[in-house]
Design a protein around this motif. Structure first.
Motif, PDB file in Angstrom:
ATOM      1  N   LEU A   7       0.811  -1.216   0.000  1.00 15.08           N
ATOM      2  CA  LEU A   7       0.000   0.000   0.000  1.00 15.08           C
ATOM      3  C   LEU A   7       0.845   1.267   0.000  1.00 15.08           C
ATOM      4  O   LEU A   7       0.348   2.351  -0.330  1.00 15.08           O
ATOM      5  N   TYR A  24      -1.583   2.041  -4.729  1.00 19.33           N
ATOM      6  CA  TYR A  24      -0.883   0.846  -4.263  1.00 19.33           C
ATOM      7  C   TYR A  24      -0.273   0.041  -5.412  1.00 19.33           C
ATOM      8  O   TYR A  24      -0.581   0.262  -6.589  1.00 19.33           O
ATOM      9  N   PHE A  65      -0.410  -2.854  -7.463  1.00 20.62           N
ATOM     10  CA  PHE A  65      -1.489  -3.782  -7.813  1.00 20.62           C
ATOM     11  C   PHE A  65      -1.008  -5.233  -7.811  1.00 20.62           C
ATOM     12  O   PHE A  65      -1.612  -6.100  -7.160  1.00 20.62           O
ATOM     13  N   THR A 116     -10.987  -8.691  -0.440  1.00 19.40           N
ATOM     14  CA  THR A 116     -10.589  -7.286  -0.537  1.00 19.40           C
ATOM     15  C   THR A 116      -9.776  -6.926   0.696  1.00 19.40           C
ATOM     16  O   THR A 116      -9.733  -7.673   1.680  1.00 19.40           O
ATOM     17  N   ARG A 158     -12.583   2.296   1.805  1.00 20.75           N
ATOM     18  CA  ARG A 158     -12.117   2.017   0.446  1.00 20.75           C
ATOM     19  C   ARG A 158     -11.702   0.552   0.409  1.00 20.75           C
ATOM     20  O   ARG A 158     -11.173   0.040   1.403  1.00 20.75           O
ATOM     21  N   PRO A 188      -9.548  -1.956  -2.018  1.00 24.87           N
ATOM     22  CA  PRO A 188      -8.788  -2.512  -3.135  1.00 24.87           C
ATOM     23  C   PRO A 188      -9.223  -3.958  -3.426  1.00 24.87           C
ATOM     24  O   PRO A 188      -9.404  -4.748  -2.503  1.00 24.87           O
ATOM     25  N   PRO A 237      -7.729  -6.205  -6.183  1.00 24.88           N
ATOM     26  CA  PRO A 237      -6.929  -6.681  -7.320  1.00 24.88           C
ATOM     27  C   PRO A 237      -7.151  -8.145  -7.660  1.00 24.88           C
ATOM     28  O   PRO A 237      -6.977  -8.538  -8.822  1.00 24.88           O
ATOM     29  N   VAL A 271      -9.165  -2.459  -9.599  1.00 27.99           N
ATOM     30  CA  VAL A 271      -8.320  -1.667  -8.697  1.00 27.99           C
ATOM     31  C   VAL A 271      -9.030  -1.406  -7.379  1.00 27.99           C
ATOM     32  O   VAL A 271      -8.443  -1.557  -6.303  1.00 27.99           O
ATOM     33  N   GLU A 272     -10.318  -1.029  -7.455  1.00 28.54           N
ATOM     34  CA  GLU A 272     -11.038  -0.650  -6.236  1.00 28.54           C
ATOM     35  C   GLU A 272     -12.530  -0.838  -6.434  1.00 28.54           C
ATOM     36  O   GLU A 272     -13.061  -0.613  -7.520  1.00 28.54           O
TER      37      GLU A 272
END
Length: 283
Positions: free
Chosen positions: A142, A180, A182, A196, A211, A213, A215, A220-221
């Motif tokens: 991150l 971050y 990925f 996540t 939030r 992430p 991947p 991405v998010e």
């Protein structure tokens, strides 16, 4: 063949087509193979698409599978809310039962203040402290340090149908600044079995910002993550923190604001996650 498959497109945890988390929905997926469902999810390109692989409209019971663009996930909260709203528009409001790979998910649909809303009740939640090595690797991916974490909320791996590493940002500014690695985070999450990473900041005991992430799903998010919100309810319950009912604000930093209402539904730590969903008209 998938050329003639009807794919609905809704966005969940919002009443604005420009907000929330988009989801694909296939209401009649009984003849589709796993490879075909994965290919359709990749074609749709949303964080998840829900496929109803069996349905009993009279009992309002459905078998549901969820595919991200690059993998199947056991449970997806925002696609559950979107699917429930789509079914309620066609079958009428009332209870629904979804048989998922994470377990049975009861969903209630109703009209509140002239708006159709859905509330899912998760599988039993649980939460455990994160391992130090995995935590350090995550922070490195991150670009965060331990000083960026709020010491009032210890890092945990929380479960509400899927596992989510749960980390509290010390400031709203830290949460907003997300850039971050990925591939590095994806490899770590695949190794640890996390769906996540749920990054959050506490505004108050009744209001959190998050939030997520994602991947491992090729995204991405996530703008709104119902499964992570359910797991987060279990996390707060385990720690004895927060309120029995609270709001998660997500997607703001992506330009797709989402509102998830969460409450603890039962002594076994099941979470109730509520929100609306609307059709994406120009999809």
């Amino acid at each position: 063949m998938t050329d003639n498959v009807e794919i609905l497109r809704y966005t969940a945890f919002t009443h604005d087509p420009e907000g929330g988390n988009p989801a694909g929905i296939v209401l009649d997926a009984g003849t589709l193979s796993d490879d075909e469902m994965l290919a359709l999810a990749a074609k749709v390109g949303y964080s998840e698409t829900a496929f109803l692989t069996a349905r009993d409209d009279e009992r309002r019971a459905f078998q549901v599978r969820y595919f991200a663009p690059s993998a199947e996930v056991a449970f997806c909260g925002h696609a559950t809310i979107a699917t429930a709203v789509a079914l309620a528009e066609r079958l009428g409001t009332g209870p629904l039962l979804f048989d998922t790979r994470a377990g049975e998910i009861a969903v209630e649909t109703e009209i509140v203040d002239d708006v159709l809303r859905a509330t899912l009740t998760s599988v039993p939640t649980r939460s455990r402290p994160a391992e130090e090595k995995a935590l350090d690797e995550t922070l490195a991916a991150l670009g965060w340090s331990r000083d960026d974490l709020d010491p009032a909320f210890p890092p945990h791996v929380a479960f509400g149908g899927n596992d989510h590493l749960t980390l509290a940002a010390a400031t709203r500014e830290r949460l907003a600044d997300l850039d971050y690695d990925f591939d590095r985070l994806k490899a770590l999450m695949e190794r640890e079995g996390w769906t996540t990473v749920n990054l959050f900041w506490r505004e108050s005991d009744e209001r959190f910002h998050a939030r997520n992430p994602f991947p491992v799903g090729g995204v991405v998010e996530d703008p709104a993550t119902g499964a992570a919100a359910a797991a987060f309810g279990g996390y707060l319950r385990t720690l004895g923190l927060g309120s029995a009912e609270f709001t998660v604000i997500q997607g703001v930093d992506m330009g797709r604001p989402s509102t998830l209402t969460v409450s603890i539904a039962a002594p076994d730590g099941r979470s109730r996650v509520s929100g609306g969903a609307v059709v994406i008209q120009d999809a």
